[in-house]
Structures are given as C-alpha cells and as structure tokens.
Design a protein around this motif. Sequence first.
Motif, PDB file in Angstrom:
ATOM      1  N   PHE A   1       0.820  -1.203   0.000  1.00 58.10           N
ATOM      2  CA  PHE A   1       0.000   0.000   0.000  1.00 58.10           C
ATOM      3  C   PHE A   1       0.861   1.262   0.000  1.00 58.10           C
ATOM      4  O   PHE A   1       0.469   2.283  -0.564  1.00 58.10           O
ATOM      5  N   ILE A   2       1.992   1.214   0.636  1.00 58.89           N
ATOM      6  CA  ILE A   2       2.878   2.378   0.630  1.00 58.89           C
ATOM      7  C   ILE A   2       3.402   2.628  -0.777  1.00 58.89           C
ATOM      8  O   ILE A   2       3.543   3.773  -1.221  1.00 58.89           O
ATOM      9  N   ARG A   3       3.683   1.549  -1.495  1.00 65.25           N
ATOM     10  CA  ARG A   3       4.089   1.717  -2.898  1.00 65.25           C
ATOM     11  C   ARG A   3       2.969   2.390  -3.699  1.00 65.25           C
ATOM     12  O   ARG A   3       3.217   3.290  -4.502  1.00 65.25           O
ATOM     13  N   LEU A   4       1.736   1.921  -3.482  1.00 65.53           N
ATOM     14  CA  LEU A   4       0.605   2.518  -4.186  1.00 65.53           C
ATOM     15  C   LEU A   4       0.428   3.980  -3.782  1.00 65.53           C
ATOM     16  O   LEU A   4       0.110   4.836  -4.623  1.00 65.53           O
ATOM     17  N   LEU A   5       0.647   4.270  -2.502  1.00 67.63           N
ATOM     18  CA  LEU A   5       0.512   5.643  -2.029  1.00 67.63           C
ATOM     19  C   LEU A   5       1.584   6.545  -2.636  1.00 67.63           C
ATOM     20  O   LEU A   5       1.318   7.708  -2.972  1.00 67.63           O
ATOM     21  N   LEU A   6       2.779   6.045  -2.794  1.00 73.49           N
ATOM     22  CA  LEU A   6       3.846   6.826  -3.416  1.00 73.49           C
ATOM     23  C   LEU A   6       3.518   7.135  -4.873  1.00 73.49           C
ATOM     24  O   LEU A   6       3.790   8.240  -5.366  1.00 73.49           O
ATOM     25  N   ILE A   7       2.929   6.160  -5.551  1.00 68.31           N
ATOM     26  CA  ILE A   7       2.494   6.407  -6.934  1.00 68.31           C
ATOM     27  C   ILE A   7       1.425   7.487  -6.960  1.00 68.31           C
ATOM     28  O   ILE A   7       1.449   8.405  -7.799  1.00 68.31           O
ATOM     29  N   ALA A   8       0.461   7.388  -6.022  1.00 73.32           N
ATOM     30  CA  ALA A   8      -0.604   8.392  -5.936  1.00 73.32           C
ATOM     31  C   ALA A   8      -0.023   9.767  -5.634  1.00 73.32           C
ATOM     32  O   ALA A   8      -0.510  10.787  -6.138  1.00 73.32           O
ATOM     33  N   LEU A   9       1.020   9.795  -4.837  1.00 72.59           N
ATOM     34  CA  LEU A   9       1.686  11.043  -4.504  1.00 72.59           C
ATOM     35  C   LEU A   9       2.232  11.721  -5.756  1.00 72.59           C
ATOM     36  O   LEU A   9       2.078  12.925  -5.957  1.00 72.59           O
ATOM     37  N   VAL A  10       2.853  10.937  -6.605  1.00 69.70           N
ATOM     38  CA  VAL A  10       3.422  11.462  -7.852  1.00 69.70           C
ATOM     39  C   VAL A  10       2.318  11.981  -8.767  1.00 69.70           C
ATOM     40  O   VAL A  10       2.499  12.963  -9.497  1.00 69.70           O
ATOM     41  N   VAL A  11       1.143  11.334  -8.705  1.00 67.94           N
ATOM     42  CA  VAL A  11       0.031  11.744  -9.570  1.00 67.94           C
ATOM     43  C   VAL A  11      -0.681  12.973  -9.012  1.00 67.94           C
ATOM     44  O   VAL A  11      -0.969  13.929  -9.736  1.00 67.94           O
ATOM     45  N   ALA A  12      -0.985  12.958  -7.705  1.00 62.48           N
ATOM     46  CA  ALA A  12      -1.891  13.957  -7.124  1.00 62.48           C
ATOM     47  C   ALA A  12      -1.237  15.304  -6.870  1.00 62.48           C
ATOM     48  O   ALA A  12      -1.848  16.348  -7.127  1.00 62.48           O
ATOM     49  N   ILE A  13      -0.020  15.305  -6.340  1.00 59.95           N
ATOM     50  CA  ILE A  13       0.578  16.561  -5.912  1.00 59.95           C
ATOM     51  C   ILE A  13       0.790  17.539  -7.078  1.00 59.95           C
ATOM     52  O   ILE A  13       0.481  18.732  -6.945  1.00 59.95           O
ATOM     53  N   PRO A  14       1.307  17.105  -8.239  1.00 60.72           N
ATOM     54  CA  PRO A  14       1.416  18.061  -9.357  1.00 60.72           C
ATOM     55  C   PRO A  14       0.068  18.650  -9.774  1.00 60.72           C
ATOM     56  O   PRO A  14      -0.021  19.838 -10.086  1.00 60.72           O
ATOM     57  N   VAL A  15      -0.977  17.803  -9.766  1.00 63.45           N
ATOM     58  CA  VAL A  15      -2.310  18.304 -10.130  1.00 63.45           C
ATOM     59  C   VAL A  15      -2.799  19.318  -9.098  1.00 63.45           C
ATOM     60  O   VAL A  15      -3.321  20.379  -9.446  1.00 63.45           O
ATOM     61  N   ALA A  16      -2.610  18.989  -7.816  1.00 61.22           N
ATOM     62  CA  ALA A  16      -3.027  19.903  -6.750  1.00 61.22           C
ATOM     63  C   ALA A  16      -2.243  21.217  -6.835  1.00 61.22           C
ATOM     64  O   ALA A  16      -2.816  22.300  -6.646  1.00 61.22           O
TER      65      ALA A  16
END
Length: 792
Positions: free
Chosen positions: A721-736
């Motif tokens: 899940f931490i791996r998935l969260l890190l991927i989400a981090l890369v996706v979400a933060i630039p958009v935010a």
Amino acid sequence: MMQLHWLKTAWRNLRHNGAFTLINLVGLTTGFAGAMLIFCLLNYHLSFDNFHKDAGRIYRIVSMSDYDKEDYSQGVPQPLGKAFRNDYAYGEQVVMRAGLEEPQISVGEGSSRKLFHIAAAYVEPGYFRIFNYPFLEGNEAVLQEPDNAVITRREANRLFPGQPAIGKQFLLSNKYKFTIAGILEDIPVNSVNQQQIYLSYSSFRTADPWMASDSSWGAVSSEIQCFIKLRPGITSAAVEKIFPAFLTKNSPRAAKSTKLFMQPLNDIHFNRTYDGQIEKKQLWGLALIGLFLVITAGINFVNLATARLFHRSRGAGVRKVLGSSGAQIRWQFMMETGMLVLGAMVLSVLAAYLLLPHFNQLFDTNIAGSVIFQAPFVLFTAILFSLVTLLVGYYPGTVLSRMKAVETIKGKMISSSAAGIPLRKILVVLQFSIVLFMLSCTLIISRQLRSSMDTDIGFNKAGIVMINIPEEKKSAVDGLRNELTALAGVNKLSFCFTSPMSDMNNTNEFKYDNRPRAEPFQLNVKAADTNYLSAFGLHLVAGRNLYGGDTINGCLVNETIVKRVMVKSPESVIGKTLKVYDIKTMIVGVVKDFHTNNFHQDIEPVCMYSDYRHYYNCAVNIDMRHARQLLPVMEKLWKDVYPDYTWSYDFLDDNIREMYHAEEVLLQLIQTFSLLAILVGCIGLFGMVSFMAVQRKKEIGVRKVLGASIGSILWLFMKEFIRLLLIALVVAIPVAWYVMHRWLQEFVFRLNLDACSFLWPVVITFGMVIVTISLKSLKAALDNPVISLKNE
C-alpha cells in the motif's frame, strides 16, 4: 418461488454476516448521502432563472471601466436604456432597474407605526415583460404612474396582515410616499432578482435627480442595471459590435474608458466577475467529487465482497452440484447486493433529508426538504440504485458463478488473477490520489483565507462597531457624537463614509497639482472626520491630520498616491492640490498604506476629507469586555437622535470576513466532502486488507511457523500500500499544485506554494493508511498459524 427463495437466502446471508453488512452499509450510505446532497446542490444552482419564458433571449448589459486597470461592474450609466431604445431596434424590451438594497419601509402612524427593511428597486414597466414574475392583482401598467409600487404577496401579508394591500401606502426612507397598486406572486428562491418591492422608475428622478438624469453618462453604479430581451434572430455578438459606436455617439468621454458587454441571463448566477454566487467550474468539481464518492463506495463493496468469496465458495459449489446454473448463482448474489444497496439508499435519503437544514445554513443555499419528493431527485435516486446494484453486484457474482464446483467444495480459493488485483491496485491509486488532492486543496485554501483574515491590514479592525447613519438628518451627528463619546467603554468614535477596508467604494477621476489632464487612474474617495485615524489606528507618515469641522479644509492621501503620481517622498505632496468632482482641496497629510479592498485586489489610491453630507456610518471603537452592556445603551442614544429610523450595526471584523464569504463556502464544501472521501477511503482500505488477509492466510501461517515477527508481517501488508501511495503522490501533488496555483492567482496578496505546502496532506494520508491497515492486518498477524494451515 425461485425469486422468493433468493430473497430469503439473501436476507439470511446479510443477517448472519453482520460485520460485512454493517461495514458496507456505512460505506454505501456515506457515499450515497454525499452524492445526494451534491445532486441537490447542483440541481439548486443549475435551476436559477430557468423558469422565464424565452430565457435564452434575456441578457444584462454590463460594463468595464479601463483606467489603469480593468474594473468590471454589473452596472451601467443610467441613460443607457433610453438611448439604446431610441437608437436601435435590437431589443424587444429594454428596461432599467435602480436597486436600493434594503431601504427602510414604514407603515402606519404614531404608536401603530411599524418599520421594515425590504429589498426594493425602481423599475420600468417592461421589466415584467422580460421576467416571469406573475401578477396576482394589477399589472405592470401601474408602474407607468409615479409613486406607485408593486409588492410580493409575502411582503404584502407582512406589512398589512389580514388586510388587502392594494391601495395601502407606505413611506420609503421616511421621505417618499408610495401607493401599492399591484401584488406579485412570491419571487422564487432560484432567481437572481430577489427584490420584493418594485417602485415606479419615474420616482427615481425625484429621489436622485442627477443620477436619474439623461446626462449622467460618467457615473456607473452596480445597482443601476440594464436588461434586454432580444428580438428573435438577433444575436448578442451583433449587439456587442455596435456598443463602441453607440457610446461614442451618446458620450464620447465615456467611450474612452468604458466598454459594454452582453451577459446572458443564465450566466448571472455563476459569473463571479459580476458578483455571481458560484462558478460553474466549482459545480462540476463537486459533481466529480459526488461521482467519486459513489464509485469508491461501490469499489469498496466489491473489495469486501471479493474478500468474502472464499467463505461463499463452498456454498456456491454445493449449489452447482445440486443443479444451480452460473446465472442463478449470479442473480442470487445480485439480489443480495440489491437488498444491501436498497437499505443504504433508504438510510441515505433519510440522512440527506435530515442534513438539508444544516447544509443550507453552512453553504448559503435555500434548498427545500420537499426536493426529495420531486421528479429530478427521484429519478437520480432510481438511476443510482439501478446502476450501483448492477455494477457492484455483477462482478463478484460472476466470479463466484465461474468457480469450479469440485475446487470450491474442497475449499480452494480462486486465483489472484481472477480476483482482479491489478485493476484493484489502479483503483486504490486513484482513491489515494483524490484524497491527497482534496486534502491539499483544503489545507491551502484554509491557509490562504486564514492569512487574509489574520495578516496586518494596516488598521485596527477589532472591537469596532459600524453603526448605520440615516441619509436624512446627517447634520445631527454632533449631538450623537457627544452622547456616545461620554459612555464608559467607548474608546474612540468617528463619522465616515465607510471603513478603510470595504466593498462599498466611491472611485472618481481626479487632477493632481494643477496638471492639465486627469491622472490615468482613479481615486477612492472617503469622507471622514478628524477622529478617523485614531478610531481605526491609521498612521500618518507626513504632514498633519484633518482639522475638525464639517467643511472640506484639506485632505489626506495614502502612500499609494505618492507612488502613482511619481513623487519622490510623502513630504513632497504636502501642500499640493487635488481636484475631485468640482472640488479643489489641498493635501495636508499622508497616511501609511492600508488595505482598501479584499486580497483579490491591489491597494487603491485613497483620499480622505471631511464632509458630513457623506457620512453614512459611525465607527465606534469600544472595549469588547463591555460590549453586551454598551450596545443597548448606544441603541437608546441613537434612537433619541433618530427616532424614525431602525437601529442597525455590524462589527467591522465580521464585515471583512463577509468579503471572503464565497471562499469560505468553497472551503466548507471541500472540507465536508474531503472528510467523506477520507471515510470512504478508509473503508476501501479495510476491504483491501481484508482481501489480502484471506488470500495470504496460509502464507502468513507459514511465515509465523518459520519465525517471522509480527512487525515483519505488518510490513508485508503495508509495503504494497505504501508503494501505491507513493504512486498516488506522484500523480496527485502536481495536479493539486497546478489547481491551487491557478486559484491563488485571483489573490494579489497570496501564499507562495512550496514543498512544505503539501507536507501535511502527505503526512495525514500516510497516517490514515497506516492506522487503517494496522487495524485489520494486526489481527491476521496474531492468528494461530495452526488454524491457518490445518487444511494442509
């Protein structure tokens, strides 16, 4: 009989698996209730003014004044309507409206006299041939006569309870007498026009002769608006093309700095440039959040249902052996899903109904509880039920129906590929991304608004009571000043046009130091007495304060003027002259800059002078510890001076907070649905970990037998899940970052976005993931490995 058997079996399964049922009910109810409230909000805002006949041909003419900056206004010069009707035949109806906000309305005399404050406007008769506000008594022709009024049924009943209102008279602002000649049906709440009293437009010329004259082309007030209903076949683009020539013909001076535009009726509620309530892009953002809540709740159901397939597989195998087909097993599972979704739907409708009053109060809406019985909501609910039941029930039911009977009876679990783990991981990344995005936006918006409210605005806003001064009898200010100043607890007192920071401003052209031409920017003119600086804590940087008295004997300017007229120092402007209107006065002092508008705008050039005729407020700086005792005494003294007017006051810090009302509503919306997204996300995580615990039950048992610690087993769950969260981090933060960067551009004084701006959203999301995973994985780590391996 078969369907009845399915129903009984479905109920038995739901009842015997209480934890599974409860978790899904909470998840689905949360998602559905959030989606229903968002649907009510969307339906409310999108319904504005859609009840008018030929709404697509109705426009408002708006203006933009271009001096040193573009200043947009929903107002236009008053003579525009008459001139446009005379010059062009584009409009089927062209009417003017002069708004009065909420003036004082008085009825009766002596002891039976009652005072009200009701939204009112002067309008031309054609107004009611544009807007569909039906008459119950009379018609629009009554407004052709001066001193006539049309009033809504609700206000007629309030002013004259139990009596016919036609023919009755009332007094406007204790000065102008009007006769009620027509009764309107109540104005719908989903209309941008919320005036309750409409007055003959010819009476506007009596109340304000200059503004209502045909020569006031140089004055633009946001309350004076022009509406047009175009003839069939005429486009707004064709009308906008003739505006430059139209202005040049009627007012060459206004044509140099003013532009006109056509604003569609269906844009008025949504265009924040012209004081709209909410932008459509915000509504579509909320719609996406609602869709996300429903989809995530459905995914969570699928996750939990898939996690339980191991327990359901033997029953499905036995049914197959006894002759059940795959379709029957699938429909059995879908009926169980339908019962659960129906239960969640009922709870969601009840929750939405109970929450609507709080929702209205929180988000500044007026959605009636009866909306849940109306066709759009019923249709939305039916579609939501059908789609969710089919989509979330079909996949687990299909997986269950495809299991081989021999393997399921032996207790063998389906393969990981059948469980669709890759798709599940994609959905979890999407879920994490949205949670991160919403948390980031919530915290950044909150920081910006808190910064706006708490930053140094250049003057004191705490403990200042702004008391309204009636337009009449302003010469009585000295008597009121003496009475109020003598009160214990009153620190300072000033009569003024308005506070230093206000959304009510008076901007004008001016000339500096006998220069031949007006400056290329406008001046914000504020009438203020000699106590203005001390009452608001403003600081002189050069020169002296205004002298006492009620005549113009000099003026104060702020530092921005010094910069804009390109003078070296504040001392250099002392003794120079300013000419505003036809008044020429000398600069006697320079005040340190203070914020004049909200943080969306720059600090404006300001000029302050003494003139009691333009005092609309009394600012009283009080000791807040004695506020409860002081206010009733102040009210009594005020009424002794102005017995024929209603007492009204506001605290200045509340007024400033109101300037950010739209942003606060947006923040509350995001906060509310961010919490829902987090809750639904936690339920989804719980389902995923439940699935993993069942899938890897024997693996965990083997690891424990071989000496694995509880910590290593917990890490086994968390690392994926931490791996998935890190991927989400890369996706979400630039958009935010991109969205918040664009949003912050609307503020002149704004935060700087950096890595620290997104630190807390990441920390909160990681904490949420770790806690949620730990709740379920710890139990799996503590299970007896003998039980996990006994089938081997």
